[in-house]
Design an enzyme around this catalytic site. Structure first.
Site, short mmCIF file in Angstrom:
data_model
loop_
_atom_site.label_atom_id
_atom_site.label_comp_id
_atom_site.label_asym_id
_atom_site.label_seq_id
_atom_site.Cartn_x
_atom_site.Cartn_y
_atom_site.Cartn_z
N SER A 193 39.20 44.14 42.86
CA SER A 193 40.04 45.31 42.56
C SER A 193 39.79 46.46 43.53
CB SER A 193 39.83 45.84 41.14
OG SER A 193 40.09 44.86 40.19
N ASP B 156 24.96 41.17 39.16
CA ASP B 156 24.52 39.85 38.71
C ASP B 156 24.10 39.93 37.24
OD1 ASP B 156 23.63 37.29 38.46
OD2 ASP B 156 21.95 37.47 39.85
#
Length: 796
Positions: free
Chosen positions: A248, A320
């Site tokens: 995005s 992560d």
């Protein structure tokens, strides 16, 4: 002769009746956009104005009625999509599509989203406004399910109607959250490279974050079958009937840098394309509350939204939050696995998966202290090497419904900031701007530090008691920037700067888009909405022209064909644009593919190379590795006694690329237009059936843009040179607080998922051409340009 005429007439009459019947059936499925309708549960009359693009503008006396109406109209346009969305996480696609969906169901049944959703619903405060409004939305969906028109897809596939529940909402959010994660594509592959070739081969990959040259600035004042994991999960997500989230852009320009001294907000979340598209737009207005929002199918509160007071949107943080652990079985007891304090019993549960075209499948799911064991859930994994998946989303209390309610009901910037903290997974860059000239970038996600020496980019050791010792950080330490003195914030999935000396591990995208956005924002101080419209459609790379000029130094000039000379001249003049008429990006991407193939495939093999092409880390390392003459990847391990160099590989790749383009597009290089090879088709789940493709799919279109430019119409590199766009901006939105009623957006196809609706694909051409339409807030304008559906309380 008369008999023959009668037979012919009868046949024609029968054909006519069949065509007429099909037409009537087709038209009977169209949504109701005007007239009157009674709804059980409404407390007062509610008016729904559908504008010229099918966006409902809902005017109600209270939020509960508004959400009930929203559920009803959302279902009449997107019930099929809602049905698919709610079935993925609990593993129920096989009930519709048979055994071909079984692998998908086995995996998602096993990873715990459905169980997490059930626990989250059990913990909800049933008296809270968030719960009450969510239930009102569900009531509206279910009334349409019971009394409305049955979608064509339900008839074709044979869907048994079942009421929707709030748990379905959580399952939809759960699938969305999993689709954000990149670890499942990356960690297993990097582990195999490390174990097979050694750490020297990973030096070019920048696992320490060193490749992230443009970073977001915070402001306070041995080899196993690991690649099977990457292969299986990648295939499941790509074949899913519901698209995963992938990236995005967003930026918010402070009042100090705009012509009208008010904030301008822009956002284009990147999601894999599908038909219907991801978002459903709706505008709600009632006493004390107004919001123009973008909704996932089956969910009551918008993930993107704005009103006259504030606007918000999101990009993927790419941190992560998912790790894999190599477990160790007890040598004599298959029911146990090794831990740092001794052996422990696997926890075991079973689930039944119903399959349409065969007998039910009994699934046994084993879990360790880290999470579910992937062996048995994914193909290709050896049972002797159990690998468990640890995912933040399923390991902490789930408050996602409370969070999305809070974002759409925030009282001010501080309140909004605190609501972002309720989202522990997925990691998001949440962007904010308001009418009081506040701007902000805030990251969600429960972040953690790993012990020194533990690299989460690899499969971790599940038995040593060290690799799983995470230190969770308070939300206050999440990267963010509130009203920075450089007067803009932006995010393009790039890595944030270190906080307290710690660089958050993740699967960030390269600096390309970030550098372009930053260069444009930093050098201009009189922004208007029209400028931002051009910027959000920008397709210029600041990185590719310099990179390709470096490669050109490797090309030997002796013996070049006329076509090769012309190709080099075109690349020399290239300014990085990706218009449909450009030739340079066609040449560049073909050259890029052959450079990657000639460099990496000999070590990785064909299958792992294909997986490698789909990772973020590939995009990160190209710019550095391709100009590093000392990289160990240049040597072709298949040519014994010969050590290839960078110049040889890059030169060979150029010649192979030109030959391939001549074969693909013809010898005249001026015909190698980008639009000929870079195309977009919006695929409906049933469009995979050849006979149904023309009916349900939208496109094909020649499109500008490309990988890692602002207009990020992304594709996977392929040797055949046909770059079928897989994903890109799921909407482009621009909110200008100096003229908020004329803020604009666009959807990739249209509002409705019903084929007979006029709003099934009425925005597709506009989207491809980079055009916009108004997000209307002015009631008089809405009433003058819309059809009216009046929803009345049903008499008892």
């Amino acid at each position: 002769m008369k008999i023959l005429k009668k037979i012919l007439f009868s046949i024609l009459a029968l054909v006519f009746l069949i065509v007429l019947g099909v037409f009537i059936y087709y038209k009977s499925k169209a949504p109701q956009y005007e007239g009157e309708r009674e709804l059980t549960g409404l407390s007062s009359e509610t008016k729904v104005y559908f504008d010229e693009y099918g966006v409902p503008h809902i005017y109600a006396q209270n939020q509960k009625d508004a959400l009930h109406a929203l559920g009803f109209v959302h279902a009449q346009d997107r019930l099929w999509q809602m049905e698919l969305m709610r079935r993925i996480a609990p593993g129920r696609l096989s009930e519709l599509f048979g055994s071909k969906a079984l692998e998908n169901d086995q995996f998602f049944s096993g990873i715990g989203i459905d169980e997490n959703s059930a626990q989250a619903v059990a913990n909800l405060d049933k008296n809270s406004e968030a719960y009450q409004l969510a239930q009102a939305y569900i009531d509206g969906v279910n009334q349409y399910l019971e009394e409305g028109k049955t979608p064509i897809e339900f008839d074709l596939v044979g869907v048994k109607k079942e009421p929707f529940t709030i748990k379905d909402m959580y399952n939809i959010f759960g699938f969305m959250s999993f689709s954000f994660a990149m670890a499942q594509k990356t960690d297993p592959l990097l582990t195999e490279i490390r174990d097979e070739w050694g750490m020297d081969y990973l030096a070019d990959f920048g696992l320490d974050g060193s490749l992230a040259k443009t970073r977001l600035k915070s402001y306070d004042g041995k080899a196993k079958d690991y690649a099977a994991i990457a292969k299986s999960v990648t295939a499941l997500l790509e074949q899913s009937p519901v698209p995963p989230f992938i990236g995005s852009n967003s930026w918010v320009i402070g009042a100090e840098k705009t012509k009208n001294n008010k904030v301008i907000f822009a956002n284009d979340p990147h999601i894999m394309f599908s038909q219907p598209g991801t978002w459903y737009e709706a505008h709600i207005s009632c006493p004390g509350y107004e919001m123009y929002g973008y909704y996932l199918a089956g969910t009551p509160f918008p993930l993107l939204g704005h009103n006259r007071d504030y606007a918000y949107g999101l990009t993927m943080f790419e941190n992560d939050d998912l790790d894999f652990f190599q477990e160790e079985n007890h040598p004599q007891n298959a029911k146990q696995y090794k831990t740092a304090s001794g052996y422990a019993n696997y926890s075991v549960r079973t689930k039944t998966i119903k399959v349409k075209d065969t007998t039910d499948v009994q699934l046994t799911i084993k879990s360790t202290q880290h999470g579910p064991v992937m062996n048995g859930l994914l193909k290709g994994l050896n049972a002797k090497n159990p690998v468990a998946m640890s995912w933040i989303y399923t390991q902490h209390p789930n408050r996602i419904l409370e969070a999305v309610y809070g974002l759409s009901h925030a009282k001010n910037l501080d309140d909004f900031h605190q609501k972002v903290g309720l989202v522990h997974a997925p990691g998001l860059n949440v962007m904010y701007g308001d009418a009081k000239n506040n701007i902000g970038w805030i990251t969600s996600g429960k972040l953690y530090k790993m012990p020194e020496g533990v690299n989460p980019n690899f499969i971790l050791n599940g038995a040593n008691g060290k690799d799983d010792q995470r230190t969770f950080l308070p939300f206050e330490e999440n990267p963010h920037a509130i009203n920075p003195d450089w007067h803009y914030v932006y995010s393009s999935n790039n890595q944030p700067e270190p906080i307290n000396g710690y660089l958050y591990p993740g699967y960030y995208l390269p600096q390309d888009r970030a550098k372009r956005i930053q260069s444009l924002l930093a050098t201009k101080s009189n922004w208007e909405r029209a400028d931002v419209e051009r910027m959000i459609n920008d397709h210029t790379s600041l990185i590719y022209p310099g990179l390709v000029k470096n490669w050109m130094q490797c090309v030997t000039r002796d013996g070049l064909t006329s076509t090769e000379k012309s190709a080099l001249e075109t690349l020399q003049q290239w300014e990085g644009t990706h218009a449909v008429y450009d030739i340079a990006p066609t040449i560049y991407n073909k050259w890029l593919y052959f450079y990657l193939k000639n460099t990496f495939q000999d070590e990785l093999g064909e299958e792992r190379f294909s997986l490698f092409l789909g990772t973020h880390i590939l995009k990160q390392m190209v710019a550095g590795q391709s100009v590093n003459p000392n990289s160990p990847w240049w040597d072709d391990v298949k040519t014994k006694g010969i050590k290839e160099t960078r110049d040889q590989i890059v030169n060979r790749s150029f010649h192979e690329a030109i030959k391939a383009l001549e074969k693909q597009l013809g010898p005249e290089y001026t015909n190698w237009r980008w639009g000929k090879v870079h195309t977009l088709e919006h695929q409906h789940p049933l469009g995979k059936v050849a006979a149904l493709r023309p009916l349900f799919n939208v496109g094909t279109f020649e499109v500008p843009g490309g990988n890692e430019v602002i207009n990020n119409l992304l594709f996977y590199l392929a040797e055949d040179g046909h770059y079928k766009v897989g994903g890109g901006p799921s909407t482009r939105r621009i909110i200008d607080f100096s003229d908020v009623e004329n803020s604009v957006s666009i959807l990739p196809t249209g509002q409705s998922g019903v084929r007979s609706s006029p709003h099934y694909n009425d925005q597709a051409e506009m989207y491809v051409k980079g055009r916009f339409r108004k997000m209307k807030l002015n009631r008089k304008e809405i009433e003058a340009t819309s059809t009216l559906l009046v929803l009345k309380p049903k008499a008892n």
